[in-house]
Design an enzyme around this catalytic site. Structure first.
Site, PDB file in Angstrom:
ATOM      1  CG  HIS A  20      -9.108  -1.118   4.407  1.00 20.22           C
ATOM      2  ND1 HIS A  20      -8.926  -1.185   3.028  1.00 20.22           N
ATOM      3  CD2 HIS A  20      -8.671   0.102   4.780  1.00 20.22           C
ATOM      4  CE1 HIS A  20      -8.394  -0.050   2.617  1.00 20.22           C
ATOM      5  NE2 HIS A  20      -8.225   0.756   3.654  1.00 20.22           N
ATOM      6  CG  ASP A  21     -11.440   2.449   3.683  1.00 21.92           C
ATOM      7  OD1 ASP A  21     -10.779   2.921   2.720  1.00 21.92           O
ATOM      8  OD2 ASP A  21     -10.992   2.351   4.838  1.00 21.92           O
TER       9      ASP A  21
ATOM     10  CD  GLU B 235      -8.829   4.805  -1.430  1.00 22.29           C
ATOM     11  OE1 GLU B 235      -9.691   4.445  -0.609  1.00 22.29           O
ATOM     12  OE2 GLU B 235      -7.897   5.581  -1.147  1.00 22.29           O
TER      13      GLU B 235
ATOM     14  CG  ASP C 187      -4.612   5.850   1.031  1.00 22.57           C
ATOM     15  OD1 ASP C 187      -4.494   6.868   1.733  1.00 22.57           O
ATOM     16  OD2 ASP C 187      -5.593   5.095   1.080  1.00 22.57           O
TER      17      ASP C 187
ATOM     18  CG  ASP D  60      -2.276   0.593   0.997  1.00 26.42           C
ATOM     19  OD1 ASP D  60      -3.283  -0.065   1.296  1.00 26.42           O
ATOM     20  OD2 ASP D  60      -2.307   1.732   0.489  1.00 26.42           O
TER      21      ASP D  60
HETATM   22  O1  TEU Z   1      -9.519   5.804   2.021  1.00 25.84           O
HETATM   23  C1  TEU Z   1      -9.894   6.951   1.339  1.00 25.84           C
HETATM   24  C2  TEU Z   1     -11.309   7.148   1.342  1.00 25.84           C
HETATM   25  O2  TEU Z   1     -11.842   7.594   0.422  1.00 25.84           O
HETATM   26  C3  TEU Z   1     -12.017   6.710   2.528  1.00 25.84           C
HETATM   27  O3  TEU Z   1     -11.815   7.611   3.489  1.00 25.84           O
HETATM   28  C4  TEU Z   1     -13.416   6.598   2.261  1.00 25.84           C
HETATM   29  O4  TEU Z   1     -13.941   7.767   1.824  1.00 25.84           O
HETATM   30  C5  TEU Z   1     -14.135   6.269   3.477  1.00 25.84           C
HETATM   31  O5  TEU Z   1     -13.466   5.641   4.390  1.00 25.84           O
HETATM   32  C6  TEU Z   1     -15.272   5.442   3.070  1.00 25.84           C
HETATM   33  O6  TEU Z   1     -16.265   6.094   3.581  1.00 25.84           O
HETATM   34  C7  TEU Z   1      -8.139   5.607   2.102  1.00 25.84           C
HETATM   35  C8  TEU Z   1      -7.892   4.348   2.909  1.00 25.84           C
HETATM   36  O7  TEU Z   1      -8.460   3.263   2.239  1.00 25.84           O
HETATM   37  C9  TEU Z   1      -8.506   4.576   4.269  1.00 25.84           C
HETATM   38  O8  TEU Z   1      -8.447   3.410   5.056  1.00 25.84           O
HETATM   39  C10 TEU Z   1      -7.754   5.706   4.935  1.00 25.84           C
HETATM   40  O9  TEU Z   1      -8.375   5.989   6.149  1.00 25.84           O
HETATM   41  C11 TEU Z   1      -7.774   6.944   4.054  1.00 25.84           C
HETATM   42  O10 TEU Z   1      -7.488   6.680   2.698  1.00 25.84           O
HETATM   43  C12 TEU Z   1      -6.713   7.913   4.502  1.00 25.84           C
HETATM   44  O11 TEU Z   1      -5.452   7.362   4.245  1.00 25.84           O
END
Ligand code: TEU
Ligand code: CA
Length: 568
Positions: free
Chosen positions: A335-336, A259, A202, A99
């Site tokens: 994971h989000d 992403e 990310d 990542d």
């Molecule tokens: O996520 C980016 C992101 O868009 C998320 O914040 C998303 O909007 C939200 O969680 C879903 O509602 C990335 C990573 O995947 C996330 O785990 C990190 O917290 C974030 O970036 C900051 O690095």
């Protein structure tokens, strides 16, 4: 499409190390735990493992706040542990992508500590981050952080604000500064020399901020401007990714996925263009945003279900718009995001397995590279925590503070329901390996509660049941490796399927083979006649027989037949 790339036939398994397998009795997953489970991942049949961040980090945001990009978080293990994981995975024919979190670093990173030290022009690190003077004694603009509150924090010593689109412990790097880009490219090439197979990047769509940092539009009764809309796909983002491609990516036979929060079709056609000048593919966010709250101030926080027509329309759009121009990624979970069987399926005991298989087949026969998030292959469900104290996720806790406590925009009871549907912690409960204590994840109380349904839902039970969701995913992956049509076939929604409230039906066709995918998104039994050619054979299904025009609850069936049999 040009000659096929290895990642166009690949399937990726996402491992969230903190919740995968503990090996040293501290209730936190780690690298040696992943090494212990490589056989399980290999048995599933995937080609690539995507590791969420395992770098040195104060762990404010699940490791997405990195204080040293070239060292491992001791909680997860040592660099030697990582080297062993990489060599053992490679020996098993498994690739590993890391990542890359370079839109921001941790505020504990050496670069930021030096940047903070002085605002004097001779401080080479000051411009590694985005510092601005107050405007009328306030934040430089109205941008809100993704994690609630303003996207700016004031530094008394220098009398300036610094930008952080996420937490204040995650200051944004200034990509306009060529020194920053070169430092990052050097770091990436350092990992390349270690033999990794690529990067998931990310929020890479946010790295180029709009000139002048203008205010962002305020939607609904939000008090901050929506920074995501203002910043996504900024003025130099494609220029910087082309530079990264020239200086790093083009030198390695890597897989890269961006992403890209806020990405549109036209931007995705640039990021993931088949000319290979930037990235291989991107994660779009539209299909996981359809069930957001109708009140923009509440963002994603809602418990409403997306209806099939809008979900289908969105998935079809991305299939058709990128075909022949750029490459898609395919995902239900990460994971989000909450667990798909609870979100778009039916996680009741009666329909959990059927709907999990239906969702799996529906996605895996589409064009693009599929991603399986740990536990998805077991049909793991949302956690259904019922108190705020059970949550660990910063985004969830901050939203509670802002929207329930401070702004009183929603009651605690309602917000807890919204969290049960959408909190990121639903994805982060420990992996469920067996029925022993803590689901076999650890012999110590885990950092986040285990989902009590692990007694029924766990890897051991799945491996002991030839008809389990695990073996269904194994078969989908095998078919993707065997059938070229799954990689290069043209996607076509069946005529008159656009209005169908129950069935999602499409074909994939190349000169040799046609596949017909029929999926029932509901718990109703439906009658539909799709004139399945006589020559058709059933390739995979989640029921044991074929009742032809009678389509049962959450039924999915995929037929294969020679494309020429269509012409008659
Ligand atoms: O996520 C980016 C992101 O868009 C998320 O914040 C998303 O909007 C939200 O969680 C879903 O509602 C990335 C990573 O995947 C996330 O785990 C990190 O917290 C974030 O970036 C900051 O690095
Ligand atoms: Ca551990």
């Amino acid at each position: 499409m040009q000659t096929e790339k290895w990642w166009q036939k690949a399937v990726v398994y996402q491992v969230y190390p903190k919740s995968f397998q503990d090996s040293n009795h501290d209730g936190i997953g780690d690298i040696r735990g992943i090494i212990q489970r490589l056989d399980y991942i290999k048995q599933l049949g995937v080609d690539v493992i995507w590791l969420n961040p395992i770098y040195k980090s104060p762990d404010i945001d699940g490791g997405y706040d990195i204080s040293d990009y070239q060292d491992i978080n001791p909680t997860f293990g040592s660099m030697a542990d990582f080297d062993e994981l990489l060599s053992k995975a490679h020996a098993m024919g498994l690739k590993i992508i890391m990542d890359l979190v370079v839109n921001h670093s941790s505020s504990q990173h050496d670069w930021f500590q030096k940047s903070l030290a002085s605002s004097e022009p001779d401080n080479d690190y000051r411009d590694y981050y985005v510092w601005r003077d107050p405007v009328d004694g306030h934040e430089p603009n109205n941008w809100g952080s993704f994690f609630s509150g303003p996207a700016w924090t004031y530094d008394e010593k220098s009398g300036q604000y610094y930008l952080h689109l996420f937490a204040k412990e995650q200051p944004d790097l200034n990509w306009n500064n060529p020194k920053v880009r070169h430092s990052i490219f050097d770091m990436m090439n350092w990992w390349a020399a270690k033999g990794i197979d690529g990067f998931r990047m990310d929020v890479i769509s946010l790295i180029s901020k709009p000139d002048g940092l203008p205010d962002a539009p305020i939607t609904g009764d939000s008090i901050f401007g929506n920074a995501g809309d203002a910043v996504a796909n900024g003025p130099h983002v494609h220029e910087y990714l082309k530079e990264m491609n020239t200086k790093v990516l083009s030198k390695h036979d890597w897989m890269t996925v961006g992403e890209t929060a806020g990405v549109t079709i036209s931007e995705a056609q640039k990021y993931a263009n088949k000319d290979g000048s930037e990235l291989n593919m991107v994660f779009e966010f539209e299909h996981v945003g359809l069930d957001s709250n109708t009140n923009p101030a509440l963002g994603k926080w809602s418990d409403r279900k997306a209806a099939l027509p809008e979900l289908r329309e969105n998935l079809v759009k991305w299939q058709q718009a990128l075909s022949g121009k750029a490459w898609n990624s395919l995902y239900w979970n990460n994971h989000d995001q909450p667990r798909v069987v609870s979100r778009f399926g039916n996680d009741s005991p009666k329909f959990r397995e059927l709907s999990a298989k239906m969702l799996a087949a529906l996605l895996h026969f589409m064009q693009g590279t599929p991603y399986i998030y740990q536990g998805e292959e077991l049909g793991m469900t949302n956690a259904y925590f019922d108190t705020i104290n059970q949550y660990q996720d910063l985004e969830t806790i901050n939203a509670y503070q802002e929207l329930v406590v401070t702004e009183k925009l929603v009651t605690e009871e309602t917000m807890l329901k919204y969290f049960q549907s959408k909190s990121r912690d639903n994805a982060r409960t420990p992996m469920q390996w067996d029925t022993s204590s803590n689901a076999g994840f650890s012999d110590t109380t885990p950092w986040l509660e285990t989902n009590p349904n692990y007694q029924a839902i766990n890897a051991k039970a799945a491996l002991d049941n030839p008809d389990s969701i695990f073996y269904f995913y194994q078969k989908l992956i095998k078919l993707r490796h065997q059938l070229p049509v799954i990689t290069d076939g043209t996607f076509k929604l069946l005529p008159d399927n656009e209005q169908d409230d129950h069935i999602f039906a499409y074909t994939r066709t190349n000169s040799e083979t046609t596949l017909l995918i029929i999926a029932n998104f509901t718990s109703d039994t439906i009658t539909r006649n799709y004139d399945v050619p006589k020559a058709a054979q059933l390739l995979i299904q989640n029921y044991t027989d074929d009742q032809e025009t009678t389509i049962r609850p959450y039924e999915v069936k995929v037929y294969q037949y020679p494309t020429k049999s269509l012409k008659k």
